[in-house]
Design a protein around this motif. Structure first.
Motif, PDB file in Angstrom:
ATOM      1  N   THR A   1     -45.471  13.636 -13.478  1.00 35.71           N
ATOM      2  CA  THR A   1     -46.869  13.313 -13.812  1.00 35.71           C
ATOM      3  C   THR A   1     -47.793  14.286 -13.080  1.00 35.71           C
ATOM      4  OG1 THR A   1     -46.358  10.973 -14.112  1.00 35.71           O
ATOM      5  CG2 THR A   1     -48.668  11.541 -13.770  1.00 35.71           C
ATOM      6  N   TRP A   2     -48.675  14.932 -13.863  1.00 30.60           N
ATOM      7  CA  TRP A   2     -49.620  15.904 -13.297  1.00 30.60           C
ATOM      8  C   TRP A   2     -50.920  15.170 -13.016  1.00 30.60           C
ATOM      9  CZ3 TRP A   2     -50.819  21.225 -16.072  1.00 30.60           C
ATOM     10  CH2 TRP A   2     -51.638  21.997 -15.246  1.00 30.60           C
ATOM     11  N   ASP A   3     -51.305  15.134 -11.741  1.00 30.18           N
ATOM     12  CA  ASP A   3     -52.514  14.410 -11.319  1.00 30.18           C
ATOM     13  C   ASP A   3     -53.759  15.232 -11.673  1.00 30.18           C
ATOM     14  OD1 ASP A   3     -54.561  13.020 -10.096  1.00 30.18           O
ATOM     15  OD2 ASP A   3     -53.483  12.703  -8.221  1.00 30.18           O
ATOM     16  N   ALA A   4     -54.551  14.716 -12.619  1.00 34.03           N
ATOM     17  CA  ALA A   4     -55.752  15.437 -13.065  1.00 34.03           C
ATOM     18  C   ALA A   4     -56.818  15.477 -11.976  1.00 34.03           C
ATOM     19  CB  ALA A   4     -56.315  14.784 -14.323  1.00 34.03           C
ATOM     20  N   ASP A   5     -56.881  14.441 -11.131  1.00 39.46           N
ATOM     21  CA  ASP A   5     -57.945  14.357 -10.122  1.00 39.46           C
ATOM     22  C   ASP A   5     -57.818  15.420  -9.030  1.00 39.46           C
ATOM     23  OD1 ASP A   5     -58.971  12.175 -11.463  1.00 39.46           O
ATOM     24  OD2 ASP A   5     -57.893  10.709 -10.221  1.00 39.46           O
ATOM     25  N   ARG A   6     -56.604  15.935  -8.836  1.00 38.73           N
ATOM     26  CA  ARG A   6     -56.411  16.940  -7.782  1.00 38.73           C
ATOM     27  C   ARG A   6     -56.482  18.359  -8.328  1.00 38.73           C
ATOM     28  NH1 ARG A   6     -54.111  15.344  -3.012  1.00 38.73           N
ATOM     29  NH2 ARG A   6     -54.711  17.477  -2.437  1.00 38.73           N
ATOM     30  N   THR A   7     -56.665  18.513  -9.638  1.00 38.26           N
ATOM     31  CA  THR A   7     -56.634  19.836 -10.259  1.00 38.26           C
ATOM     32  C   THR A   7     -58.064  20.321 -10.492  1.00 38.26           C
ATOM     33  OG1 THR A   7     -54.586  19.242 -11.385  1.00 38.26           O
ATOM     34  CG2 THR A   7     -55.743  21.181 -12.190  1.00 38.26           C
ATOM     35  N   THR A   8     -58.364  21.494  -9.972  1.00 36.13           N
ATOM     36  CA  THR A   8     -59.722  22.046 -10.120  1.00 36.13           C
ATOM     37  C   THR A   8     -59.646  23.473 -10.656  1.00 36.13           C
ATOM     38  OG1 THR A   8     -59.691  22.863  -7.834  1.00 36.13           O
ATOM     39  CG2 THR A   8     -60.647  20.685  -8.217  1.00 36.13           C
ATOM     40  N   GLY A   9     -60.770  23.927 -11.250  1.00 36.10           N
ATOM     41  CA  GLY A   9     -60.849  25.296 -11.757  1.00 36.10           C
ATOM     42  C   GLY A   9     -59.749  25.586 -12.761  1.00 36.10           C
ATOM     43  N   SER A  10     -59.048  26.644 -12.521  1.00 34.94           N
ATOM     44  CA  SER A  10     -57.998  27.083 -13.455  1.00 34.94           C
ATOM     45  C   SER A  10     -56.600  26.837 -12.899  1.00 34.94           C
ATOM     46  CB  SER A  10     -58.158  28.584 -13.756  1.00 34.94           C
ATOM     47  OG  SER A  10     -59.409  28.836 -14.360  1.00 34.94           O
ATOM     48  N   ASP A  11     -56.493  25.932 -11.926  1.00 31.48           N
ATOM     49  CA  ASP A  11     -55.186  25.668 -11.300  1.00 31.48           C
ATOM     50  C   ASP A  11     -54.148  25.269 -12.342  1.00 31.48           C
ATOM     51  OD1 ASP A  11     -56.272  26.178  -8.861  1.00 31.48           O
ATOM     52  OD2 ASP A  11     -56.380  24.081  -8.211  1.00 31.48           O
ATOM     53  N   GLY A  12     -53.012  25.953 -12.341  1.00 31.56           N
ATOM     54  CA  GLY A  12     -51.885  25.587 -13.183  1.00 31.56           C
ATOM     55  C   GLY A  12     -51.936  26.089 -14.610  1.00 31.56           C
ATOM     56  N   GLU A  13     -52.981  26.808 -14.975  1.00 35.95           N
ATOM     57  CA  GLU A  13     -53.049  27.285 -16.358  1.00 35.95           C
ATOM     58  C   GLU A  13     -52.008  28.370 -16.619  1.00 35.95           C
ATOM     59  OE1 GLU A  13     -57.810  26.591 -17.322  1.00 35.95           O
ATOM     60  OE2 GLU A  13     -57.003  28.627 -17.213  1.00 35.95           O
ATOM     61  N   ASN A  14     -51.426  28.308 -17.823  1.00 35.03           N
ATOM     62  CA  ASN A  14     -50.457  29.316 -18.282  1.00 35.03           C
ATOM     63  C   ASN A  14     -49.270  29.519 -17.332  1.00 35.03           C
ATOM     64  OD1 ASN A  14     -51.856  30.050 -20.727  1.00 35.03           O
ATOM     65  ND2 ASN A  14     -53.377  31.038 -19.406  1.00 35.03           N
ATOM     66  N   VAL A  15     -48.902  28.465 -16.617  1.00 33.58           N
ATOM     67  CA  VAL A  15     -47.748  28.545 -15.715  1.00 33.58           C
ATOM     68  C   VAL A  15     -46.527  27.983 -16.440  1.00 33.58           C
ATOM     69  CG1 VAL A  15     -46.740  27.712 -13.563  1.00 33.58           C
ATOM     70  CG2 VAL A  15     -49.159  28.379 -13.639  1.00 33.58           C
ATOM     71  N   SER A  16     -45.450  28.716 -16.420  1.00 33.47           N
ATOM     72  CA  SER A  16     -44.196  28.256 -17.024  1.00 33.47           C
ATOM     73  C   SER A  16     -43.171  28.002 -15.927  1.00 33.47           C
ATOM     74  CB  SER A  16     -43.642  29.300 -17.999  1.00 33.47           C
ATOM     75  OG  SER A  16     -44.528  29.469 -19.096  1.00 33.47           O
ATOM     76  N   THR A  17     -42.427  26.937 -16.086  1.00 31.42           N
ATOM     77  CA  THR A  17     -41.379  26.596 -15.127  1.00 31.42           C
ATOM     78  C   THR A  17     -40.070  26.357 -15.876  1.00 31.42           C
ATOM     79  OG1 THR A  17     -42.985  25.555 -13.653  1.00 31.42           O
ATOM     80  CG2 THR A  17     -40.672  24.978 -13.330  1.00 31.42           C
ATOM     81  N   SER A  18     -39.026  27.042 -15.434  1.00 32.29           N
ATOM     82  CA  SER A  18     -37.718  26.882 -16.068  1.00 32.29           C
ATOM     83  C   SER A  18     -36.963  25.718 -15.423  1.00 32.29           C
ATOM     84  CB  SER A  18     -36.899  28.164 -15.919  1.00 32.29           C
ATOM     85  OG  SER A  18     -35.564  27.946 -16.359  1.00 32.29           O
ATOM     86  N   LEU A  19     -36.383  24.870 -16.266  1.00 27.25           N
ATOM     87  CA  LEU A  19     -35.541  23.791 -15.771  1.00 27.25           C
ATOM     88  C   LEU A  19     -34.060  24.119 -15.929  1.00 27.25           C
ATOM     89  CD1 LEU A  19     -38.358  22.284 -16.265  1.00 27.25           C
ATOM     90  CD2 LEU A  19     -36.952  20.227 -16.209  1.00 27.25           C
ATOM     91  N   SER A  20     -33.759  25.376 -16.165  1.00 27.69           N
ATOM     92  CA  SER A  20     -32.377  25.803 -16.278  1.00 27.69           C
ATOM     93  C   SER A  20     -31.635  25.485 -14.981  1.00 27.69           C
ATOM     94  CB  SER A  20     -32.325  27.305 -16.544  1.00 27.69           C
ATOM     95  OG  SER A  20     -30.998  27.757 -16.561  1.00 27.69           O
ATOM     96  N   GLY A  21     -30.495  24.894 -15.106  1.00 32.21           N
ATOM     97  CA  GLY A  21     -29.727  24.515 -13.920  1.00 32.21           C
ATOM     98  C   GLY A  21     -29.859  23.042 -13.582  1.00 32.21           C
ATOM     99  N   THR A  22     -30.762  22.329 -14.307  1.00 33.82           N
ATOM    100  CA  THR A  22     -30.850  20.879 -14.116  1.00 33.82           C
ATOM    101  C   THR A  22     -29.562  20.252 -14.641  1.00 33.82           C
ATOM    102  OG1 THR A  22     -33.250  20.943 -14.374  1.00 33.82           O
ATOM    103  CG2 THR A  22     -32.188  18.816 -14.685  1.00 33.82           C
ATOM    104  N   LYS A  23     -29.017  19.293 -13.905  1.00 36.18           N
ATOM    105  CA  LYS A  23     -27.711  18.755 -14.304  1.00 36.18           C
ATOM    106  C   LYS A  23     -27.525  17.316 -13.848  1.00 36.18           C
ATOM    107  CE  LYS A  23     -25.943  21.094 -10.216  1.00 36.18           C
ATOM    108  NZ  LYS A  23     -25.110  22.217  -9.729  1.00 36.18           N
ATOM    109  N   LEU A  24     -26.639  16.637 -14.553  1.00 42.89           N
ATOM    110  CA  LEU A  24     -26.132  15.343 -14.098  1.00 42.89           C
ATOM    111  C   LEU A  24     -24.900  15.609 -13.249  1.00 42.89           C
ATOM    112  CD1 LEU A  24     -26.303  13.111 -17.317  1.00 42.89           C
ATOM    113  CD2 LEU A  24     -27.750  12.926 -15.282  1.00 42.89           C
ATOM    114  N   VAL A  25     -24.841  14.973 -12.098  1.00 39.03           N
ATOM    115  CA  VAL A  25     -23.726  15.169 -11.183  1.00 39.03           C
ATOM    116  C   VAL A  25     -23.061  13.831 -10.913  1.00 39.03           C
ATOM    117  CG1 VAL A  25     -23.005  15.946  -8.901  1.00 39.03           C
ATOM    118  CG2 VAL A  25     -24.834  17.155 -10.108  1.00 39.03           C
TER     119      VAL A  25
END
Length: 196
Positions: free
Chosen positions: A168-192
């Motif tokens: 969950t991305w908290d909107a109240d803590r985000t100001t200006g252009s924080d986090g725009e156009n940021v990509s995050t890879s979840l490659s390597g996420t696994k069930l163990v």
């Protein structure tokens, strides 16, 4: 030529002849005993063998996963495609991973966890500390539920366990252009699934 009758020479008895024959017999007996002993110990006290457990087979158990599926949903329960979905401050997205547990072993104990790759886990933890993102993992099967680590025993054999990772991305803590156009890879996420 002497016409006197000659007496044939008689064999003079060898002193101790009987003792020599007895000595040979003892020596032959000792050799025979030695050969018997060297040939597998047949010269021994009584013994007996009984076969036991001849029809018994010891079999190892198994700890594995089958039929694993993955899907994504938004906070409203709608399926989304992470390749095209664009998140904004205030959004919640959920990674759903479902698997059938194979847990065979009378004393088997283990855990099932959803693990992010190490680098992503560190980034998420840093964002959590800063208050930008909240993240948790819940694993459920029927009435059984756990946070982060789901306990497994042989009673869970054949059960379907669903792991849900919620971001969950908290909107109240985000100001200006924080986090725009940021990509995050979840490659390597696994069930163990691991034995304890």
């Amino acid at each position: 030529m002497n016409a006197a009758s000659q007496t044939p020479l008689s064999e003079s008895p060898v002193p101790g002849g009987k003792n020599r024959r007895a000595g040979r017999a003892v020596l032959a007996g000792a050799v025979a005993v030695g050969l018997l002993a060297a040939g597998g110990g047949t010269f021994s006290k009584w013994s007996e063998e009984q076969a036991i457990a001849s029809g018994d087979i010891v079999t190892a158990g198994e700890l594995s996963m089958e039929n694993t599926t993955v899907s994504w949903e938004n906070g409203a329960g709608k399926t989304i495609d992470p390749a095209t979905y664009r998140i904004v401050p205030g959004d919640t997205i959920e990674l759903h991973a479902s698997t059938t547990v194979v847990a065979k072993g009378d004393t088997l104990k283990g855990t099932l966890e959803l693990q992010l790759p190490a680098q992503l886990q560190q980034e998420v933890e840093a964002l959590e500390r800063a208050g930008y993102v909240s993240y948790d993992v819940t694993l459920t099967s029927g009435d059984k539920s756990a946070k982060d680590s789901y306990p497994i025993t042989h009673e869970d054999d054949g059960d379907v366990v669903q792991a849900v990772a919620t971001f969950t991305w908290d909107a109240d803590r985000t100001t200006g252009s924080d986090g725009e156009n940021v990509s995050t890879s979840l490659s390597g996420t696994k069930l163990v699934l691991a034995q304890q």
